[in-house]
Design a protein around this motif. Structure first.
Motif, mmCIF file in Angstrom:
data_model
loop_
_atom_site.group_PDB
_atom_site.id
_atom_site.type_symbol
_atom_site.label_atom_id
_atom_site.label_comp_id
_atom_site.label_asym_id
_atom_site.label_seq_id
_atom_site.Cartn_x
_atom_site.Cartn_y
_atom_site.Cartn_z
ATOM 1 N N ALA A 47 -11.085 57.012 -25.894
ATOM 2 C CA ALA A 47 -11.915 55.836 -26.151
ATOM 3 C C ALA A 47 -13.058 56.188 -27.098
ATOM 4 C CB ALA A 47 -12.457 55.271 -24.849
ATOM 5 N N ALA A 48 -13.648 57.352 -26.915
ATOM 6 C CA ALA A 48 -14.739 57.781 -27.794
ATOM 7 C C ALA A 48 -14.236 57.968 -29.222
ATOM 8 C CB ALA A 48 -15.357 59.076 -27.277
ATOM 9 N N VAL A 49 -13.062 58.552 -29.367
ATOM 10 C CA VAL A 49 -12.470 58.725 -30.694
ATOM 11 C C VAL A 49 -12.260 57.368 -31.337
ATOM 12 C CG1 VAL A 49 -10.410 59.466 -31.960
ATOM 13 C CG2 VAL A 49 -11.382 60.948 -30.197
ATOM 14 N N GLU A 50 -11.717 56.443 -30.576
ATOM 15 C CA GLU A 50 -11.458 55.103 -31.119
ATOM 16 C C GLU A 50 -12.749 54.418 -31.565
ATOM 17 O OE1 GLU A 50 -9.700 50.836 -29.599
ATOM 18 O OE2 GLU A 50 -8.883 52.669 -28.704
ATOM 19 N N VAL A 51 -13.781 54.505 -30.750
ATOM 20 C CA VAL A 51 -15.062 53.880 -31.097
ATOM 21 C C VAL A 51 -15.642 54.517 -32.356
ATOM 22 C CG1 VAL A 51 -17.466 53.621 -30.353
ATOM 23 C CG2 VAL A 51 -15.599 53.093 -28.775
ATOM 24 N N LEU A 52 -15.632 55.839 -32.425
ATOM 25 C CA LEU A 52 -16.200 56.511 -33.595
ATOM 26 C C LEU A 52 -15.379 56.254 -34.854
ATOM 27 C CD1 LEU A 52 -17.499 59.860 -32.075
ATOM 28 C CD2 LEU A 52 -18.850 58.060 -33.161
ATOM 29 N N GLU A 53 -14.071 56.193 -34.709
ATOM 30 C CA GLU A 53 -13.242 55.871 -35.879
ATOM 31 C C GLU A 53 -13.522 54.454 -36.374
ATOM 32 O OE1 GLU A 53 -9.316 56.880 -34.420
ATOM 33 O OE2 GLU A 53 -9.411 58.851 -35.396
ATOM 34 N N GLN A 96 -22.944 55.943 -43.166
ATOM 35 C CA GLN A 96 -23.933 56.592 -42.308
ATOM 36 C C GLN A 96 -23.476 58.022 -41.995
ATOM 37 O OE1 GLN A 96 -26.812 55.184 -41.145
ATOM 38 N NE2 GLN A 96 -26.379 53.298 -42.279
ATOM 39 N N ALA A 97 -24.218 58.985 -42.493
ATOM 40 C CA ALA A 97 -23.851 60.387 -42.263
ATOM 41 C C ALA A 97 -23.774 60.706 -40.773
ATOM 42 C CB ALA A 97 -24.842 61.318 -42.951
ATOM 43 N N THR A 98 -24.635 60.101 -39.975
ATOM 44 C CA THR A 98 -24.642 60.403 -38.539
ATOM 45 C C THR A 98 -23.353 59.948 -37.854
ATOM 46 O OG1 THR A 98 -25.858 58.348 -38.119
ATOM 47 C CG2 THR A 98 -27.152 60.369 -38.292
ATOM 48 N N VAL A 99 -22.787 58.850 -38.320
ATOM 49 C CA VAL A 99 -21.521 58.377 -37.746
ATOM 50 C C VAL A 99 -20.408 59.369 -38.074
ATOM 51 C CG1 VAL A 99 -19.749 56.566 -37.870
ATOM 52 C CG2 VAL A 99 -22.174 55.937 -37.780
ATOM 53 N N GLN A 100 -20.324 59.755 -39.333
ATOM 54 C CA GLN A 100 -19.289 60.698 -39.758
ATOM 55 C C GLN A 100 -19.479 62.059 -39.073
ATOM 56 O OE1 GLN A 100 -16.708 59.826 -41.375
ATOM 57 N NE2 GLN A 100 -17.293 57.913 -42.352
ATOM 58 N N SER A 101 -20.726 62.481 -38.958
ATOM 59 C CA SER A 101 -21.024 63.758 -38.304
ATOM 60 C C SER A 101 -20.622 63.725 -36.831
ATOM 61 C CB SER A 101 -22.514 64.077 -38.436
ATOM 62 O OG SER A 101 -22.833 65.273 -37.779
ATOM 63 N N LEU A 131 -18.335 61.864 -35.485
ATOM 64 C CA LEU A 131 -16.871 61.890 -35.447
ATOM 65 C C LEU A 131 -16.364 63.313 -35.677
ATOM 66 C CD1 LEU A 131 -14.142 60.476 -35.242
ATOM 67 C CD2 LEU A 131 -14.342 59.905 -37.688
ATOM 68 N N GLY A 132 -16.946 63.999 -36.645
ATOM 69 C CA GLY A 132 -16.564 65.390 -36.900
ATOM 70 C C GLY A 132 -16.814 66.283 -35.698
ATOM 71 N N ASP A 133 -17.975 66.105 -35.067
ATOM 72 C CA ASP A 133 -18.301 66.918 -33.888
ATOM 73 C C ASP A 133 -17.304 66.682 -32.758
ATOM 74 O OD1 ASP A 133 -20.506 67.863 -35.293
ATOM 75 O OD2 ASP A 133 -21.947 66.612 -34.202
ATOM 76 N N LEU A 134 -16.952 65.427 -32.540
ATOM 77 C CA LEU A 134 -15.989 65.114 -31.482
ATOM 78 C C LEU A 134 -14.625 65.718 -31.798
ATOM 79 C CD1 LEU A 134 -15.239 63.742 -28.842
ATOM 80 C CD2 LEU A 134 -14.854 61.624 -30.135
#
Length: 178
Positions: A2-8, A17-22, A24-27
């Motif tokens: 679910a977290a992956v889906e939300v971040l994607e 937004q760099a923070t969104v991409q970051s 997602l990368g961290d996850l």
């Protein structure tokens, strides 16, 4: 999942937004999905129009992901880019220094990096372990003992730290303790 889906979804709607991409990368990195992590960090870095000291973490995290993908040359380049932006960052100094030791290259530079990291964070068991391990790899076994013993004091149940201590003890003839 679910977290992956939300971040994607966030990456699609707010990808600038760099923070969104970051995030997602961290996850993805935490899930061992390193190729997807690299892509997310690439996207995060692409949001910057010019270099910024805050980018050090993106290069560092992307470097970890590339190292896990066995692309050492690209990983090293990212770690060095992180250090260019934040020269005294102990996590980067430690990770790059330890990796150089593991690759058996640039050992003197690796030792210097790790010593700087220890000076910045002397209570970090991982960093102190790296110093002991670098000394061990350089054949400076007696010097390595004190650092490895300190690392096990800081992290007494870590299996890698204890394994390293055993190797160091073995090298100095402390077979029973090893």
């Amino acid at each position: 999942d679910a977290a992956v889906e939300v971040l994607e979804q966030l990456a699609e709607t707010d990808g600038e937004q760099a923070t969104v991409q970051s995030a997602l990368g961290d996850l993805m990195r935490q899930l061992d999905r390193y190729e997807e992590a690299v892509a997310a960090y690439d996207s995060a870095l692409a949001t910057f129009s010019e270099p910024s000291p805050t980018q050090w973490f993106l290069y560092y995290a992307r470097g970890i992901s590339k190292e896990r993908l066995k692309d050492w040359e690209a990983a090293e380049a990212d770690f060095r880019a992180a250090l260019k932006l934040n020269p005294d960052q102990p996590q980067v100094l430690n990770y790059l220094g330890y990796s150089l030791v593991e690759h058996h290259v640039k050992l003197d530079e690796a030792l210097s990096m790790i010593e700087r990291a220890v000076a910045a964070q002397p209570q970090s068991g991982y960093i102190v372990d790296s110093l002991g391990w670098a000394l061990y790899r350089l054949g400076r076994y007696q010097e390595a003992v004190v650092h490895m013993e300190r690392a096990t004091e800081l992290m007494p149940v870590d299996p890698v730290v204890n394994d390293h201590l055993g190797d160091v003890y073995w090298a100095v003839g402390r077979d029973l303790e090893a």
